[in-house]
Scaffold this active site. Structure first.
Site, PDB file in Angstrom:
ATOM      1  N   GLY A   1       6.306  -0.241   4.151  1.00 24.24           N
ATOM      2  CA  GLY A   1       5.102  -0.551   3.395  1.00 24.24           C
ATOM      3  C   GLY A   1       5.446  -0.919   1.970  1.00 24.24           C
ATOM      4  O   GLY A   1       6.509  -1.487   1.697  1.00 24.24           O
ATOM      5  N   GLU A   2       4.545  -0.603   1.042  1.00 22.36           N
ATOM      6  CA  GLU A   2       4.715  -0.850  -0.391  1.00 22.36           C
ATOM      7  C   GLU A   2       4.685  -2.335  -0.765  1.00 22.36           C
ATOM      8  O   GLU A   2       4.824  -2.684  -1.926  1.00 22.36           O
ATOM      9  CB  GLU A   2       6.032  -0.255  -0.924  1.00 22.36           C
ATOM     10  CG  GLU A   2       6.207   1.222  -0.703  1.00 22.36           C
ATOM     11  CD  GLU A   2       7.550   1.753  -1.206  1.00 22.36           C
ATOM     12  OE1 GLU A   2       8.321   0.973  -1.832  1.00 22.36           O
ATOM     13  OE2 GLU A   2       7.854   2.926  -0.974  1.00 22.36           O
ATOM     14  N   GLY A   3       4.585  -3.231   0.210  1.00 20.48           N
ATOM     15  CA  GLY A   3       4.712  -4.654  -0.071  1.00 20.48           C
ATOM     16  C   GLY A   3       6.147  -5.137  -0.050  1.00 20.48           C
ATOM     17  O   GLY A   3       6.434  -6.266  -0.462  1.00 20.48           O
TER      18      GLY A   3
ATOM     19  N   GLU B   1       0.826  -1.202   0.000  1.00 26.17           N
ATOM     20  CA  GLU B   1       0.000   0.000   0.000  1.00 26.17           C
ATOM     21  C   GLU B   1       0.863   1.256   0.000  1.00 26.17           C
ATOM     22  O   GLU B   1       2.046   1.211   0.302  1.00 26.17           O
ATOM     23  CB  GLU B   1      -0.931   0.018   1.212  1.00 26.17           C
ATOM     24  CG  GLU B   1      -0.312  -0.438   2.534  1.00 26.17           C
ATOM     25  CD  GLU B   1       0.855   0.392   3.003  1.00 26.17           C
ATOM     26  OE1 GLU B   1       0.777   1.634   2.904  1.00 26.17           O
ATOM     27  OE2 GLU B   1       1.853  -0.180   3.470  1.00 26.17           O
TER      28      GLU B   1
END
Length: 344
Positions: A309-311, A168
């Site tokens: 975050g960001e995966g 995300e």
């Protein structure tokens, strides 16, 4: 809102067969630690003693949050769309890590406060230009929340692979996630709030007070979908839908950090069996994530002090997940290698 039905993976006969296959490899029992548990879990998900991973992908959902009006972030809201541009330019950490693992990366505009136009590599599923300020009103209407969830489900339904990671991007989303965590678990707000993008101690205290006021304002909100629409973001709602559809399809779900786990908290309230399909990539350095994992009785693969975050945690954990499958399918047995077994 029609929620996908998720079937538990428990299978006593297959469990015995998987345990026998794992224990018959040329190693002392249990010596591959958590990899053995992952191999067993994926075998149960795929209903086989010979599991395999196909076309892993990571979906990064981006959305803005009205709660930033309460000065709860160290960065301006414009960073959300700027980071989406960075994703599209292949310059972010998740681009580097996904490329390293040859993992497909999909970037979704769930509700960013910016007009990107038609862009190669960007999936436009914008519900609106960010949510409302949940300190004053519900972040989303029930209809907006349901639309976001349906988009998430449709995106997963169109994928060809059997492994999916969730990431995300959204300034303000640790505040939304902390509020969701508190409402879903009952853990005090003070234990749910962290530094997010890098708030000072005073900034974290202010963030806590904002959430406490918001929670008091929405005191009657209890049901999972109501919690999601009241405190969540378009990207969080889209992840909830995507997670539910992925588990319904018996995919392996790679769970990233604090915000992604907040989405899973609500997904698991709707369909508890979803946890059978989840591999927790890491324990985030964001305050509260460890308690989230404990609440879910989850055992994370990595602990690297990440809070990006960001995966990114999903991409970093993927080689270990592949290793778990590979040892089960490719490692010699005592019999095939003509190695003596343990003497009782």
């Amino acid at each position: 809102m029609i929620v996908p039905n998720i079937v538990p993976t428990q299978d006593p006969v297959l469990s015995v067969a998987l345990d026998a296959a794992i224990n018959n490899k040329t190693k002392p029992p249990g010596s591959l630690g958590i990899l053995e548990a992952i191999a067993r879990q994926i075998g149960l998900i795929q209903k086989t003693t010979q599991p395999h991973l196909i076309q892993p992908s990571i979906l990064v959902f981006a959305g803005d949050h009205g709660i930033v009006a309460e000065n709860i972030s160290a960065y301006p809201q414009s960073v959300t769309w700027q980071m989406v541009e960075n994703f599209l330019a292949q310059g972010a950490a998740i681009n580097v890590f996904a490329r390293q693992q040859q993992c497909a990366l999909h970037v979704i505009d769930a509700g960013v406060n910016h007009d990107f136009g038609t862009r190669p590599g960007l999936i436009d599923r914008k519900i609106g230009p960010g949510t409302r300020n949940f300190a004053q009103a519900p972040a989303m209407t029930a209809e907006e929340c349901a639309a976001a969830m349906r988009h998430g489900m449709a995106l997963v339904a169109a994928l060809d692979g059997n492994v999916i990671g969730f990431g995300e991007m959204g300034i303000g989303n640790t505040t939304a996630a902390a509020a969701i965590m508190h409402k879903a678990t009952g853990i005090p707000v003070a234990d749910c709030v962290g530094a997010g993008t890098g708030l000072s101690v005073d900034g974290v205290r202010h963030k806590q007070r904002v959430i406490e006021r918001a929670v008091a304002h929405h005191l009657a909100v209890i049901a999972p979908l109501d919690i999601l629409s009241t405190f969540g973001g378009f990207e969080i709602a889209m992840m909830v839908g995507a997670m539910l559809k992925a588990a319904e399809r018996r995919m392996v779900l790679l769970i990233d950090g604090f915000i992604v786990t907040s989405a899973l908290l609500l997904a698991s309230r709707l369909q508890p069996a979803i946890l059978d399909y989840c591999i927790f990539s890491h324990c985030s350095d964001e305050n509260g994530h460890r308690q989230m994992l404990r609440f879910l009785d989850a055992r994370p693969l990595l602990q690297l002090g990440l809070r990006l975050g960001e995966g990114t945690g999903c991409a970093l954990a993927l080689p270990l997940v592949q290793a778990a499958v590979n040892f089960l399918c490719e490692m010699a047995t005592f019999e095939s290698a003509q190695v003596s077994e343990k003497v009782e």
